[in-house]
Structure formats: C-alpha cells, structure tokens
Scaffold this motif. Structure first.
Motif, PDB file in Angstrom:
ATOM      1  N   PHE A 196      14.556  18.940  -3.572  1.00 43.15           N
ATOM      2  CA  PHE A 196      13.571  17.972  -4.049  1.00 43.15           C
ATOM      3  C   PHE A 196      13.489  16.731  -3.154  1.00 43.15           C
ATOM      4  O   PHE A 196      12.395  16.206  -2.919  1.00 43.15           O
ATOM      5  CB  PHE A 196      13.854  17.548  -5.487  1.00 43.15           C
ATOM      6  CG  PHE A 196      13.661  18.622  -6.514  1.00 43.15           C
ATOM      7  CD1 PHE A 196      12.551  19.455  -6.499  1.00 43.15           C
ATOM      8  CD2 PHE A 196      14.597  18.807  -7.518  1.00 43.15           C
ATOM      9  CE1 PHE A 196      12.367  20.437  -7.462  1.00 43.15           C
ATOM     10  CE2 PHE A 196      14.422  19.780  -8.494  1.00 43.15           C
ATOM     11  CZ  PHE A 196      13.308  20.600  -8.460  1.00 43.15           C
ATOM     12  N   ALA A 197      14.630  16.228  -2.687  1.00 48.49           N
ATOM     13  CA  ALA A 197      14.616  15.031  -1.839  1.00 48.49           C
ATOM     14  C   ALA A 197      13.831  15.297  -0.562  1.00 48.49           C
ATOM     15  O   ALA A 197      12.989  14.492  -0.157  1.00 48.49           O
ATOM     16  CB  ALA A 197      16.033  14.567  -1.522  1.00 48.49           C
ATOM     17  N   THR A 198      14.090  16.428   0.071  1.00 53.35           N
ATOM     18  CA  THR A 198      13.382  16.771   1.305  1.00 53.35           C
ATOM     19  C   THR A 198      11.896  16.982   1.031  1.00 53.35           C
ATOM     20  O   THR A 198      11.041  16.504   1.784  1.00 53.35           O
ATOM     21  CB  THR A 198      14.001  18.035   1.935  1.00 53.35           C
ATOM     22  OG1 THR A 198      15.396  17.799   2.170  1.00 53.35           O
ATOM     23  CG2 THR A 198      13.323  18.393   3.238  1.00 53.35           C
ATOM     24  N   GLU A 199      11.576  17.682  -0.041  1.00 51.82           N
ATOM     25  CA  GLU A 199      10.174  17.950  -0.386  1.00 51.82           C
ATOM     26  C   GLU A 199       9.410  16.649  -0.636  1.00 51.82           C
ATOM     27  O   GLU A 199       8.306  16.449  -0.123  1.00 51.82           O
ATOM     28  CB  GLU A 199      10.132  18.842  -1.625  1.00 51.82           C
ATOM     29  CG  GLU A 199       8.766  19.284  -2.049  1.00 51.82           C
ATOM     30  CD  GLU A 199       8.813  20.268  -3.213  1.00 51.82           C
ATOM     31  OE1 GLU A 199       7.877  20.233  -4.028  1.00 51.82           O
ATOM     32  OE2 GLU A 199       9.777  21.065  -3.323  1.00 51.82           O
ATOM     33  N   ALA A 200       9.996  15.772  -1.429  1.00 52.14           N
ATOM     34  CA  ALA A 200       9.327  14.510  -1.749  1.00 52.14           C
ATOM     35  C   ALA A 200       9.257  13.588  -0.537  1.00 52.14           C
ATOM     36  O   ALA A 200       8.220  12.948  -0.293  1.00 52.14           O
ATOM     37  CB  ALA A 200      10.049  13.821  -2.901  1.00 52.14           C
ATOM     38  N   THR A 216      11.528   8.597  -4.642  1.00 50.31           N
ATOM     39  CA  THR A 216      11.463   8.821  -3.199  1.00 50.31           C
ATOM     40  C   THR A 216      10.282   8.017  -2.686  1.00 50.31           C
ATOM     41  O   THR A 216       9.255   7.932  -3.357  1.00 50.31           O
ATOM     42  CB  THR A 216      11.236  10.306  -2.858  1.00 50.31           C
ATOM     43  OG1 THR A 216      12.277  11.089  -3.412  1.00 50.31           O
ATOM     44  CG2 THR A 216      11.197  10.534  -1.356  1.00 50.31           C
ATOM     45  N   GLY A 217      10.421   7.448  -1.517  1.00 49.40           N
ATOM     46  CA  GLY A 217       9.271   6.742  -0.987  1.00 49.40           C
ATOM     47  C   GLY A 217       9.578   5.876   0.201  1.00 49.40           C
ATOM     48  O   GLY A 217      10.586   6.045   0.875  1.00 49.40           O
ATOM     49  N   LEU A 218       8.675   4.932   0.419  1.00 46.52           N
ATOM     50  CA  LEU A 218       8.690   4.062   1.579  1.00 46.52           C
ATOM     51  C   LEU A 218       8.887   2.619   1.137  1.00 46.52           C
ATOM     52  O   LEU A 218       8.323   2.192   0.132  1.00 46.52           O
ATOM     53  CB  LEU A 218       7.363   4.186   2.329  1.00 46.52           C
ATOM     54  CG  LEU A 218       6.976   5.602   2.761  1.00 46.52           C
ATOM     55  CD1 LEU A 218       5.538   5.629   3.267  1.00 46.52           C
ATOM     56  CD2 LEU A 218       7.928   6.123   3.824  1.00 46.52           C
ATOM     57  N   GLY A 233       0.808  -1.220   0.000  1.00 47.15           N
ATOM     58  CA  GLY A 233       0.000   0.000   0.000  1.00 47.15           C
ATOM     59  C   GLY A 233       0.835   1.260   0.000  1.00 47.15           C
ATOM     60  O   GLY A 233       0.316   2.368   0.008  1.00 47.15           O
ATOM     61  N   TYR A 234       2.141   1.091   0.006  1.00 51.87           N
ATOM     62  CA  TYR A 234       3.106   2.183  -0.140  1.00 51.87           C
ATOM     63  C   TYR A 234       4.247   1.663  -0.985  1.00 51.87           C
ATOM     64  O   TYR A 234       4.344   0.463  -1.230  1.00 51.87           O
ATOM     65  CB  TYR A 234       3.605   2.706   1.211  1.00 51.87           C
ATOM     66  CG  TYR A 234       4.274   1.657   2.078  1.00 51.87           C
ATOM     67  CD1 TYR A 234       5.576   1.226   1.832  1.00 51.87           C
ATOM     68  CD2 TYR A 234       3.599   1.091   3.154  1.00 51.87           C
ATOM     69  CE1 TYR A 234       6.181   0.261   2.616  1.00 51.87           C
ATOM     70  CE2 TYR A 234       4.202   0.118   3.949  1.00 51.87           C
ATOM     71  CZ  TYR A 234       5.486  -0.290   3.677  1.00 51.87           C
ATOM     72  OH  TYR A 234       6.086  -1.242   4.455  1.00 51.87           O
ATOM     73  N   GLY A 235       5.109   2.561  -1.426  1.00 53.09           N
ATOM     74  CA  GLY A 235       6.235   2.121  -2.243  1.00 53.09           C
ATOM     75  C   GLY A 235       7.180   3.260  -2.541  1.00 53.09           C
ATOM     76  O   GLY A 235       7.137   4.314  -1.901  1.00 53.09           O
ATOM     77  N   LEU A 236       8.012   3.037  -3.533  1.00 51.02           N
ATOM     78  CA  LEU A 236       8.977   4.046  -3.974  1.00 51.02           C
ATOM     79  C   LEU A 236       8.400   4.727  -5.208  1.00 51.02           C
ATOM     80  O   LEU A 236       8.345   4.134  -6.275  1.00 51.02           O
ATOM     81  CB  LEU A 236      10.323   3.389  -4.280  1.00 51.02           C
ATOM     82  CG  LEU A 236      10.981   2.671  -3.094  1.00 51.02           C
ATOM     83  CD1 LEU A 236      12.190   1.875  -3.554  1.00 51.02           C
ATOM     84  CD2 LEU A 236      11.350   3.655  -2.001  1.00 51.02           C
ATOM     85  N   TRP A 237       7.931   5.957  -5.024  1.00 53.62           N
ATOM     86  CA  TRP A 237       7.313   6.711  -6.111  1.00 53.62           C
ATOM     87  C   TRP A 237       8.360   7.209  -7.097  1.00 53.62           C
ATOM     88  O   TRP A 237       9.425   7.692  -6.704  1.00 53.62           O
ATOM     89  CB  TRP A 237       6.597   7.932  -5.562  1.00 53.62           C
ATOM     90  CG  TRP A 237       5.308   7.686  -4.855  1.00 53.62           C
ATOM     91  CD1 TRP A 237       4.063   7.609  -5.424  1.00 53.62           C
ATOM     92  CD2 TRP A 237       5.106   7.534  -3.456  1.00 53.62           C
ATOM     93  NE1 TRP A 237       3.112   7.413  -4.462  1.00 53.62           N
ATOM     94  CE2 TRP A 237       3.730   7.359  -3.235  1.00 53.62           C
ATOM     95  CE3 TRP A 237       5.963   7.520  -2.355  1.00 53.62           C
ATOM     96  CZ2 TRP A 237       3.179   7.189  -1.973  1.00 53.62           C
ATOM     97  CZ3 TRP A 237       5.423   7.343  -1.096  1.00 53.62           C
ATOM     98  CH2 TRP A 237       4.050   7.175  -0.923  1.00 53.62           C
ATOM     99  N   ALA A 238       8.029   7.152  -8.370  1.00 53.53           N
ATOM    100  CA  ALA A 238       8.817   7.843  -9.382  1.00 53.53           C
ATOM    101  C   ALA A 238       8.575   9.333  -9.180  1.00 53.53           C
ATOM    102  O   ALA A 238       7.448   9.760  -8.908  1.00 53.53           O
ATOM    103  CB  ALA A 238       8.378   7.419 -10.775  1.00 53.53           C
ATOM    104  N   LEU A 239       9.631  10.133  -9.292  1.00 54.82           N
ATOM    105  CA  LEU A 239       9.529  11.582  -9.095  1.00 54.82           C
ATOM    106  C   LEU A 239       9.545  12.295 -10.436  1.00 54.82           C
ATOM    107  O   LEU A 239      10.439  12.066 -11.253  1.00 54.82           O
ATOM    108  CB  LEU A 239      10.722  12.105  -8.283  1.00 54.82           C
ATOM    109  CG  LEU A 239      10.749  11.807  -6.808  1.00 54.82           C
ATOM    110  CD1 LEU A 239      12.000  12.432  -6.183  1.00 54.82           C
ATOM    111  CD2 LEU A 239       9.515  12.312  -6.131  1.00 54.82           C
TER     112      LEU A 239
END
Length: 177
Positions: free
Chosen positions: A108-112, A78-80, A60-66
C-alpha cells in the motif's frame, strides 16, 4: 482542483473528522512510531491531521488520508509535504507515509506513494521529490527504492538530540523524468 487520487486498491483523499480516532491509535502505537522521536497523544495526532490536510490549501498538494477501496478502512496517510528546514533538500518537497500495522506488507505504501509522485510531477510540475528517514528504518528505505528513489547522502537530523539512535538520517531523491 480535485485532490482525490485513486489507485487500484486505494483512495487518497482529504481528511475527514472520522479519520481522527483511527489516526490517533496509529500515532500512539509503539511499533508504528518506532522511527520517530515519540508517540503522539490524541491532541498531537489531531493537530498533525489538521496540518496534513491544510497543506492542500497552502501548496496544492498535501498528505492524503488513505482509505482501502475494498473495506473503506482508514489506514494512514501518504503524500507530499515541504521538506523540513535544516536538512539537505530543505525548500524542496518530500514524499512520506505512515500506515497502520494492519496495512503493512501489502504494497500500500508503494502504491499510494507512486500516485502521490505522479501527481507531484505531472500536476504540480515538481522537478524533484525527496524522502528522508532514520538510517535504521529499513522498511521505509525499501519503499523509497521501490519508488525508484536513490540515496543522496546521510546527515544528522537537527531536531534529534546527539546520541539518539534515530539522529542519523538518509535522504533519497527522485528527479522528474
């Protein structure tokens, strides 16, 4: 469940086939992969993208493409993800990121990661999120600190050989508030 997240400047989304080529370039870049054991070839990179996206269906979560909203450019992920086995915090959840050099130094890393953490705590009701990196990876450690994460100890990563300059890792953690 809608897996897209939006920030002021970024779209965090599921992976597209068109992400594979720029992701492979990112994973083949020596500077991007400086704090990882090795660069990835195209097949390894494609496999990582597939596994990153599959996490959504499993957890239900993952590593999102940015994707940058202003240009539509793919800039990394970035993701979980589940914490690796054999490290402090195993069984928990980790926040992580990997961005193209063109995206470095813009926040961007902090924002995402802030958006990913909010999703983890508010939607997935996580009680804690971890992050790990090589002790010498100061840039990532600074992102962890900007996210409000605090150091929770050092350890030798079990997947890295003794004598590796990257073996010593640090774990950061952030409890839900």
């Amino acid at each position: 469940m809608d897996f897209e997240l939006h920030t002021q400047r970024l779209l965090l989304r599921r992976w597209l086939p068109s992400d594979r080529a720029p992701f492979a370039l990112l994973n083949a870049d020596a500077e991007v992969m400086r704090y990882f054991p090795a660069r990835l070839d195209r097949a390894q990179s494609d496999g990582l993208a597939a596994r990153a996206d599959a996490l959504f269906d499993v957890y239900g979560y993952g590593l999102w493409a940015l994707e940058r909203l202003d240009t539509g450019e793919f800039i990394g992920f970035t993701g979980l993800a589940p914490m690796p086995e054999g490290v402090p915090g195993a069984g928990g959840v980790e926040v992580g990121w990997r961005l193209a050099p063109s995206a470095w130094g813009h926040g961007f890393a902090t924002e995402a990661a802030t958006a990913a953490l909010r999703f983890g705590f508010e939607t997935m009701e996580l009680t804690e999120v971890n992050s790990i990196t090589a002790v010498v990876n100061i840039r990532s450690r600074k992102v962890m600190e900007r996210l409000g994460m605090r150091p929770a100890g050092e350890f030798d990563h079990p997947r890295l050989a003794p004598g590796s300059a990257l073996r010593r890792h640090v774990r950061y953690r952030l409890p839900a508030v």
